[in-house]
Every structure is written in C-alpha cells, then in structure tokens.
Write an enzyme that holds these catalytic residues in place. Structure first.
Site, mmCIF file in Angstrom:
data_model
loop_
_atom_site.group_PDB
_atom_site.id
_atom_site.type_symbol
_atom_site.label_atom_id
_atom_site.label_comp_id
_atom_site.label_asym_id
_atom_site.label_seq_id
_atom_site.Cartn_x
_atom_site.Cartn_y
_atom_site.Cartn_z
ATOM 1 C CB CYS A 92 -0.976 -0.140 1.215
ATOM 2 S SG CYS A 92 -1.973 -1.490 1.234
ATOM 3 C CB CYS A 240 -12.208 -2.089 7.501
ATOM 4 S SG CYS A 240 -12.173 -3.226 8.887
ATOM 5 C CB SER A 241 -9.414 1.733 4.653
ATOM 6 O OG SER A 241 -8.685 0.489 4.266
ATOM 7 C CE LYS A 362 -14.042 3.518 8.536
ATOM 8 N NZ LYS A 362 -14.767 3.271 7.405
ATOM 9 C CG HIS A 366 -6.306 1.840 1.070
ATOM 10 N ND1 HIS A 366 -5.419 2.439 0.726
ATOM 11 C CD2 HIS A 366 -6.186 0.807 2.048
ATOM 12 C CE1 HIS A 366 -4.408 1.603 0.945
ATOM 13 N NE2 HIS A 366 -4.602 0.814 1.792
#
Lengths: 419, 419
Positions: A92, A240-241, A362, A366
């Site tokens: 990422c 969680c994103s 978030k 992402h």
C-alpha cells in the site's frame, strides 16, 4: 543519508474520483481521469513533451487484473511513449515509493520532470479475492499459510495497543467519525457521508420498511450496534478502510524548471523510507512500527524540521488503529498519548494538528497502490488553500507531512512539504 | 536527459546457481545465495552497515508465489532492516530497472551504497501456469484475452523478420547453438550443455533403450528433427529461454566510496530506459523495438560512446529472435544485417563482438526478474577477466553493454560499463 543534490517540487496534482468503478472504469480510465485532473491543476499547463518519465505506483494489478508490466501502458495512454516508464511496489506504499524515486531521480540530474501515477482497480475481484490478494503483502512463508489476513493482523496490533496503553474501542470510533466527517466534504471521496448521516439514512430506511427504528442516540450507539459488524476483534466494519478503484497523478519537477509550471510549487523538504520484517512475530513490538519511525527520522533530518513543525498531515489509516500508531510513531504524540489528542479533538479540521482532512483511507477510499499519491493531492490542495467544500483548513498550513504505509508496517514512506 | 550528478560504480556482483530449485529453495534462499556470492566477489568485503538501501527487481512473485511486498523481506534476510527496501517491476526488465534506479538514487546524493537484488522463483507453478503468469506482461485488455502468450508474440515478431529480411530458422538455430556453447562454460547456468552434447546424450539414451539411433549429423539436423518440438511457428523448444529459479546481487556505490570496496570498480558510464505500447498491434513496426532504440540512444549519449565502442554485450535473448532484434536495435548491425554477423561467427566468444558469453537466457536460464542483474554479473566477471572455465574473453574487454527487455519490448533498460 545525504541531502538531495538539487531541490524538487510538486507542480501539479490530481486524482480520479475514488469509488467502485469496475467495469465502467479500469486502471487505464482511472489513470487518464487522474492525469486530466492534475493537468487542470497545473497553473501554466503541462504537456507530454515537458515530461521525462512516468513512475507508476501499483500494488498488484497482477492479482487484481492479471496485468503486470503496467507502467508502459500507463505512459502510452498519456502520450509519454517511448520515455522511461517503471512500476514501483511496496504494497500500500507503492505510490509513496514512486514519488520518492521520482524525487531522487530528479535530484540525480538525469530527469527534470516526472509524472508520478498511483493506480489500483480492486473491485474487478469479489471481496474475498481482494482480501486474499491483499494478504500477499503479508509474509507468504509464515503469516498467509496460517490464515492471517490484514484485518486480523491489525486486530492483533489493536489488541496489544489496548492492553499496553488503555486504548478503547471508543477511541477507534473517534478516528472513524472524524475521518468520515472530513470525507463528507471531499467530492473525490468514495463515501461522502459522515457516520451520523449514514446512521440517519439507516434509520430512515428502517422506517420506510415499516421496521422498528433503532434507538441510536449518537454515532457511538450506532457503531456499537450489530449494524456495525465485527470483522476481527476489536476491529469492526467501520474500523476498516474501503475497497476502492482509483488513481492519482503528481507532476514533480526540478527547482530550475518548477517555476515554468507554477508560481507556487510545493517543495519536498524531506523524504524518508523505512522497512521492517514482514511478519509481526519477527518484531520486538506490536505497537510501534519501526519502518515509520525510521522513515520519519530520515525525513525530519533532511528537512531540518521536527514533529512540532508539522501543521497538517495525511497518515495511512488503513484501519483506525493505524492512524493512532502513526500519530505516535511520527513523533506527534508520545506513545500511548495519541488517544488523548483524539479525545480532545486536536486532529479534527479545526484542531491543533488536522489529520486526514481528506477523509483518509477510511472515507475517501483506499485503492491501495494509489493511496500514497492521493495523500499528496490533499496536501497540495491544503497548502494552496484550494481544498473543496468546507474541508480547507482555515489557517492555510505551510508545512505538511504524508505518511504512507505498506502491509502491516513492512514499508513506510514519509515526506515533508513546504509551500 | 541530463548527466548523473556524481559517478556510480558496481563494486561487487554475484548470483545463485540458476535452475529448477523449488521446493528446496525459494526466493529467500536464492537471494541469500546471490548475496553471499556477491559478498565473496567484493574485494575488500562489504557488510550490511555499509549499505543504505535494498532495491529488488522482481516480475511477479505475486502470481508465482503469492508474495507481493517482497523487498522488505529480502532486506530483512541480509540484515538491512529498517533501511529503505523497494521493489521495481518492468516484467523481465525488473532488475534492470532496479539497477538503474539505484544508479539514479546514488547520483541524487541521498544514498551512497545500494544492494540491488534480482529474484524470481518460477518453478513453484506448473509450466502452464508460468506461461499464464508471464502473459500478464502482455496487454491484459487486448493480447491476453485473445489468447496470446509470449512464444506466440515473439513468433509473430520472428515471422515478420523472416519476411522482411530473409532471416531463416537456421539463423535462429545459430543463436541457440552459440549460447548453449557459452552456457556449457558457466558453472552458474541452468543448462551447462552445448546442443551437440544434448544431441549426443539423446543418441546414447536411444542406444541404451535399444531404439533406432537417429541419424543426426550435426546440431542443425537435431534441431530440425521432431525431438525439437514446435512451440509457436517458427519458434521451437530450443528457440525459447528456460523457466528458472534464481537470484542475482549487485553492490552499487558512489565514486567517492567505491574505492573502499575495490581497486577496480566497474563504472556505469551510461544508463538509458525506453518504453513502448504493450500491444504489438499498437506499434508501427514488428521488427524494431522502439524501447530498445530509445534506451540505447540515452545510454550512448550519457556515456559519450557509440555501438562501435562496445567490446562485449549481454542482450536479452528470451527467444532467439530477440537476440537478433537486439543486435540491430542497439546499433551493432544495420537492420536485417545481424544474421550475417551470426553466420560469420562474429558474436561467438572469439568473435569481433561476443554476445551472451554467459550462455544467455537461452542456456544460463531466465528467472525473469533476476535476469537484468544477472546480465551485469557476467559483465562484471568479463571486464575483470575472471569468468569461469573457458568462458573468459581472451582480450579482456574494457567497455561493455547490457540490454534488458520487458515483455515483448514494452520496457528496455540499456547500461554501458567501463573498467
């Protein structure tokens, strides 16, 4: 670690709208969207002939789209063939690495202007396959065969942080609530709703369906309800994103040429990168990311600045707990003290140190390989005072930091910017 | 394109033995083998504390081993945590890109010494899956869905070359015969046998089994027989490089520090990189790789040298036809004239311009992401006069070139070296 042989600046930045775009849009389309957005936000314009190379950050179009060798394709789409086109990967943190390599390549004297891309199209795969593909950023020898996936790995980190520092689920919720409030002000974000808005629309739907309306007094009530399902204790859905398709584009230039494109370049004052063992079990601490500390140390040293000088930051909130770790590992707050700042609202848009004004991973979304470059798009806007809707920090910051993490902290890139 | 702000040299180089090593060895083991080999070949030794960063070239451990985010793992295995660790990908040109980025990063002033890795472990997958994974380097929008794989794409190139320039299957065979003769002299090669030796051992096996012994008078007879199966016309089995597990390691240093490690650094005089549309159908010519021409142009310009100055070259012979294209696109021979040189034996070890003295991808093996770095290992040895067995070029060359290609020419990296 030495100084850059010459100064480097961001002269243009843009992004595609983040969201679930497949099959209407794939990497090529998302990248062209981002490119056009960045061209529009380059004051004096920029053309392919001005650009020497195309650096592409992408985590794994191999697994998501069966497309490796992505960089020449991206370069070709915007008229950069036959110039150098390379892909950079650090999970990422991929486009964070792409930007850092562009900065180093320009400082080397070989290139003057580089187009940096961050691209990822994730929703071609069903969610279970996305989770499996993302798990390739963990250790394939130890973690993956044991069934670990990223929600589980970050849940381990969160549990340890709870135990060591008394952090609570409510603290994580505060991070999510803040970031959704910011994302609601970002027209490029995937979820442009505050958690309160989401809660109210849920209530409205229950009413419409003639069901009993839940008795949620506030966001905390809602986030504690079964509507917010548990993913991996203590991380819920709203910790969680998002799974996202999106791209971002940065135009990076040498000091002697930056003014051709704009009167207000965003200077890269410092850049740092760190690494760590991939496996959590190989590390001394579960609550400190060594890669972040190392990347921050290098970036501060190069910039001649410290954490107290930073006026705004975009940090890698792939999970809410990750934002808390970043705040501590970047030196903004002592270990275990970040949650106090969160409780006091210090990291909100009107706080002392606004964090993730963009909405963060978030709420903005992402698209893993695009995230590092998208961080910079937000900083570009905030330092120039052009962030959309009500998102602009009122005092218009002058010094900013981005923090881009790969995996469960195996890679980290930190950059410091000044207008 | 500008000059490097400071000079950069290779001070150590080594590789693992190339071959089918899985499951006894995977990427981590192969990389450590290569690292140790390179440390041994660094005159005054080198330790992790001397090294600033780890740059990893790898095509797709994602698809081969479900391991993305490879760089921090590789760095950790050799004691480089928490230093910057990044992966670079351009299909089969991945470690060529990693080396080029290391050169630029050192020239930038930020790093002084970088360990460059090339790693790939391909035999974890059955061959059909390897072919499928490699096809991710073609265009996933047009070529892959049409069923194109790399033997087919290069067969298209070969057929066009036959038609335009009268190149023949025998010319391709001459490339294979030469490269296998070289590989037979390389203790690190996957196939350490000349095609004559392979032919003779086939005959011996037929005799042992009491079968009729084939009437092959020479290698050409053997290569024209059904024993050499057709893969994609006109490319036969012996026109294709190998499926290989392997790694290579290069230690790259700034001019002011290179002498700490050795009295005879190998200087990078020029580096160039080019790109092209991924799809063959998007190109003007099937018989010229534009990315090679562009990369060569940049490298020659930076070095202040031309094709006539090159005394030895390692070029990317993923298929025999690719060696012919490289000879022409690098400017060694006019378009269509390379085969004359091959017929005259000019590219043999005792010829005017030895090409692929290592055995090439054809015989040394082709662990895709490791190939670019492995090219440099051979050049390092040849320029220092230490190539094993009877492989050393007698006149000990002083100026060399490496040519590392990605996909069907979507990426190319060319470097020029001088001792």
């Amino acid at each position: 670690m030495g100084k850059l042989a010459r100064k480097v600046a961001i002269v243009g930045a843009g992004m595609s709208k983040f969201g679930a775009h497949y099959p209407k849009k794939r990497n090529p389309d998302l990248w062209v969207d981002a490119w056009l957005d960045a061209v529009e936000r380059t004051d004096n314009g920029i053309e392919p002939k001005d650009i020497d190379a195309c650096y592409v950050g992408n985590f794994t179009s191999d697994l998501f789209n069966h497309q490796g060798h992505l960089a020449p394709q991206m370069a070709d789409l915007v008229g950069l063939t036959p110039k150098p086109a390379s892909r950079f990967e650090g999970a990422c943190a991929s486009s964070g690495i792409a930007l850092r390599q562009a900065v180093l390549s320009i400082a080397s004297g070989v290139h003057d202007v580089i187009a940096v891309a961050g691209v990822e199209c994730m929703t071609e795969q069903p969610t279970v396959k996305v989770t499996d593909a993302l798990a390739a950023a963990s250790d394939a020898l130890f973690e993956y065969p044991a069934g670990a996936t990223f929600p589980g790995l970050y849940a381990t980190v969160a549990t340890a942080h709870f135990k060591e520092f008394g952090t609570t689920s409510e603290d994580l919720m505060r991070v999510a609530i803040k970031n959704h409030e910011n994302g609601a002000e970002n027209p490029y974000a995937q979820m442009q709703q505050s958690i309160k808005q989401i809660m109210e629309s849920k209530k409205a739907r229950y009413e419409q369906q003639g069901k009993e309306i839940p008795d949620w007094k506030d966001e905390f009530d809602f986030l504690k309800s079964p509507s917010n399902i548990m993913i991996a204790y203590p991380l819920t859905l709203f910790d969680c994103s998002l799974v996202t398709d999106g791209a971002a584009c940065l135009f990076v230039a040498a000091e002697n040429i930056a003014k051709k494109f704009t009167d207000t370049p965003i200077w890269i004052e410092g850049t740092g990168q760190g690494s760590d063992a991939l496996s959590l079990h190989d590390r001394k601490s579960l609550t400190t990311f060594r890669a972040t500390k190392e990347a921050a140390r290098q970036a501060y040293e190069m910039a001649g600045l410290g954490p107290k000088d930073i006026q705004i930051a975009e940090v890698h909130d792939c999970f809410t707990i990750a934002e808390i770790l970043a705040m501590e590992d970047l030196g903004f707050y002592e270990k275990g003290k970040a949650v106090e700042a969160i409780r006091n609202g210090e990291t909100k848009r009107d706080g002392k140190l606004p964090i993730n004004a963009s909405g963060g991973l978030k709420s903005k979304g992402h698209p893993v390989g695009a995230t590092g470059a998208a961080h910079v798009v937000e900083i570009f806007k905030q330092l120039r005072g052009i962030a959309e809707r009500n998102r602009q920090i009122k005092s218009t910051p002058e010094i900013a930091l981005t923090h881009n993490l790969g995996g469960s902290g195996g890679t980290c890139v930190v950059n410091i910017y000044r207008i």
